[in-house]
Design a protein around this motif. Structure first.
Motif, PDB file in Angstrom:
ATOM      1  N   ILE A  67       0.836  -1.209   0.000  1.00  0.00           N
ATOM      2  CA  ILE A  67       0.000   0.000   0.000  1.00  0.00           C
ATOM      3  C   ILE A  67       0.865   1.250   0.000  1.00  0.00           C
ATOM      4  O   ILE A  67       2.009   1.238   0.428  1.00  0.00           O
ATOM      5  CB  ILE A  67      -0.953   0.056   1.215  1.00  0.00           C
ATOM      6  CG1 ILE A  67      -0.176   0.093   2.536  1.00  0.00           C
ATOM      7  CG2 ILE A  67      -1.945  -1.085   1.185  1.00  0.00           C
ATOM      8  CD1 ILE A  67      -1.020   0.418   3.756  1.00  0.00           C
ATOM      9  N   ARG A  68       0.249   2.319  -0.457  1.00  0.00           N
ATOM     10  CA  ARG A  68       0.854   3.642  -0.305  1.00  0.00           C
ATOM     11  C   ARG A  68       0.439   4.165   1.072  1.00  0.00           C
ATOM     12  O   ARG A  68      -0.639   3.841   1.557  1.00  0.00           O
ATOM     13  CB  ARG A  68       0.361   4.577  -1.400  1.00  0.00           C
ATOM     14  CG  ARG A  68       0.837   4.153  -2.775  1.00  0.00           C
ATOM     15  CD  ARG A  68       0.353   5.133  -3.832  1.00  0.00           C
ATOM     16  NE  ARG A  68       0.723   4.663  -5.150  1.00  0.00           N
ATOM     17  CZ  ARG A  68       1.765   5.107  -5.838  1.00  0.00           C
ATOM     18  NH1 ARG A  68       2.535   6.049  -5.334  1.00  0.00           N
ATOM     19  NH2 ARG A  68       2.040   4.622  -7.028  1.00  0.00           N
TER      20      ARG A  68
ATOM     21  N   THR B 175       2.617  -7.752   4.828  1.00  0.00           N
ATOM     22  CA  THR B 175       2.975  -6.469   4.238  1.00  0.00           C
ATOM     23  C   THR B 175       4.364  -6.060   4.700  1.00  0.00           C
ATOM     24  O   THR B 175       4.957  -6.713   5.568  1.00  0.00           O
ATOM     25  CB  THR B 175       1.937  -5.390   4.601  1.00  0.00           C
ATOM     26  OG1 THR B 175       2.129  -4.246   3.767  1.00  0.00           O
ATOM     27  CG2 THR B 175       2.001  -4.994   6.065  1.00  0.00           C
ATOM     28  N   LEU B 176       4.879  -5.006   4.115  1.00  0.00           N
ATOM     29  CA  LEU B 176       6.169  -4.463   4.535  1.00  0.00           C
ATOM     30  C   LEU B 176       6.118  -4.077   6.013  1.00  0.00           C
ATOM     31  O   LEU B 176       5.106  -3.555   6.493  1.00  0.00           O
ATOM     32  CB  LEU B 176       6.501  -3.202   3.736  1.00  0.00           C
ATOM     33  CG  LEU B 176       6.795  -3.364   2.257  1.00  0.00           C
ATOM     34  CD1 LEU B 176       6.888  -1.989   1.603  1.00  0.00           C
ATOM     35  CD2 LEU B 176       8.087  -4.134   2.062  1.00  0.00           C
ATOM     36  N   ALA B 177       7.204  -4.294   6.698  1.00  0.00           N
ATOM     37  CA  ALA B 177       7.279  -3.892   8.102  1.00  0.00           C
ATOM     38  C   ALA B 177       6.957  -2.410   8.263  1.00  0.00           C
ATOM     39  O   ALA B 177       6.300  -2.005   9.219  1.00  0.00           O
ATOM     40  CB  ALA B 177       8.658  -4.229   8.671  1.00  0.00           C
TER      41      ALA B 177
ATOM     42  N   VAL C 293       6.261  -6.404  -4.249  1.00  0.00           N
ATOM     43  CA  VAL C 293       6.158  -6.494  -2.792  1.00  0.00           C
ATOM     44  C   VAL C 293       5.026  -7.439  -2.405  1.00  0.00           C
ATOM     45  O   VAL C 293       5.182  -8.296  -1.534  1.00  0.00           O
ATOM     46  CB  VAL C 293       5.939  -5.099  -2.156  1.00  0.00           C
ATOM     47  CG1 VAL C 293       5.471  -5.212  -0.714  1.00  0.00           C
ATOM     48  CG2 VAL C 293       7.209  -4.276  -2.240  1.00  0.00           C
ATOM     49  N   ALA C 294       3.875  -7.311  -3.055  1.00  0.00           N
ATOM     50  CA  ALA C 294       2.718  -8.133  -2.692  1.00  0.00           C
ATOM     51  C   ALA C 294       3.010  -9.617  -2.874  1.00  0.00           C
ATOM     52  O   ALA C 294       2.721 -10.434  -1.993  1.00  0.00           O
ATOM     53  CB  ALA C 294       1.498  -7.721  -3.514  1.00  0.00           C
TER      54      ALA C 294
ATOM     55  N   VAL D 244      -3.092   0.268  -4.016  1.00  0.00           N
ATOM     56  CA  VAL D 244      -2.913  -1.049  -3.382  1.00  0.00           C
ATOM     57  C   VAL D 244      -2.465  -2.076  -4.411  1.00  0.00           C
ATOM     58  O   VAL D 244      -2.922  -2.052  -5.555  1.00  0.00           O
ATOM     59  CB  VAL D 244      -4.242  -1.543  -2.755  1.00  0.00           C
ATOM     60  CG1 VAL D 244      -4.040  -2.856  -2.002  1.00  0.00           C
ATOM     61  CG2 VAL D 244      -4.862  -0.499  -1.845  1.00  0.00           C
ATOM     62  N   THR D 245      -1.596  -2.992  -3.982  1.00  0.00           N
ATOM     63  CA  THR D 245      -1.336  -4.207  -4.744  1.00  0.00           C
ATOM     64  C   THR D 245      -1.644  -5.384  -3.825  1.00  0.00           C
ATOM     65  O   THR D 245      -1.424  -5.303  -2.612  1.00  0.00           O
ATOM     66  CB  THR D 245       0.127  -4.322  -5.239  1.00  0.00           C
ATOM     67  OG1 THR D 245       1.002  -4.309  -4.135  1.00  0.00           O
ATOM     68  CG2 THR D 245       0.466  -3.187  -6.206  1.00  0.00           C
TER      69      THR D 245
END
Length: 130
Positions: free
Chosen positions: A12-13, A44-46, A96-97, A121-122
């Motif tokens: 996500i942004r 998701t990313l940390a 990333v997703a 979003v991805t």
């Protein structure tokens, strides 16, 4: 491939709303022929773990929210089905997703839906072995 559980890898942004995240997730599930299937784990990313929209989306779907460190994504580059050059330059992985979904699925996890991308979003889906 009915064994195991689905994992949603989500990119996500900053400032993305839960509704946008869930809409992208639902689109990914539908594309995979899994509309309405439970996704008990969101990865998701940390750095995005504490985003209000991400926390709210996971809470709404009763999903465990898993933080994937940036460096852990790189090990999944070869398994990614899609590639964004912008994301690759930032994180060293094409998606990333997809990488987050595979990382959270654990050893032997399989990508069942390559990333779906919306404006903010991805989302990609993987299935764990167990």
């Amino acid at each position: 491939m009915s064994a195991g559980r689905l994992v949603a890898g989500i990119g996500i942004r900053p400032g993305t709303e839960a509704a946008d995240i869930l809409a992208c997730l639902d689109q990914a599930l539908a594309s995979a022929g899994l509309a309405g299937a439970p996704t008990p784990r969101f990865a998701t990313l940390a750095s995005r773990m504490a985003e209000a929209g991400m926390v709210a989306a996971a809470t709404e779907r009763a999903a465990e929210l898993v933080a994937i460190p940036d460096e852990a994504l790189r090990g999944f580059e070869a398994a990614c089905a899609t590639r964004s050059t912008r994301i690759a330059s930032l994180y060293g992985v094409g998606s990333v997703a997809e990488a987050a979904a595979l990382a959270a699925a654990g050893p032997g996890g399989e990508l069942v839906q390559p990333r779906i991308a919306t404006a903010r979003v991805t989302c990609a889906l993987a299935r764990s072995l167990a």
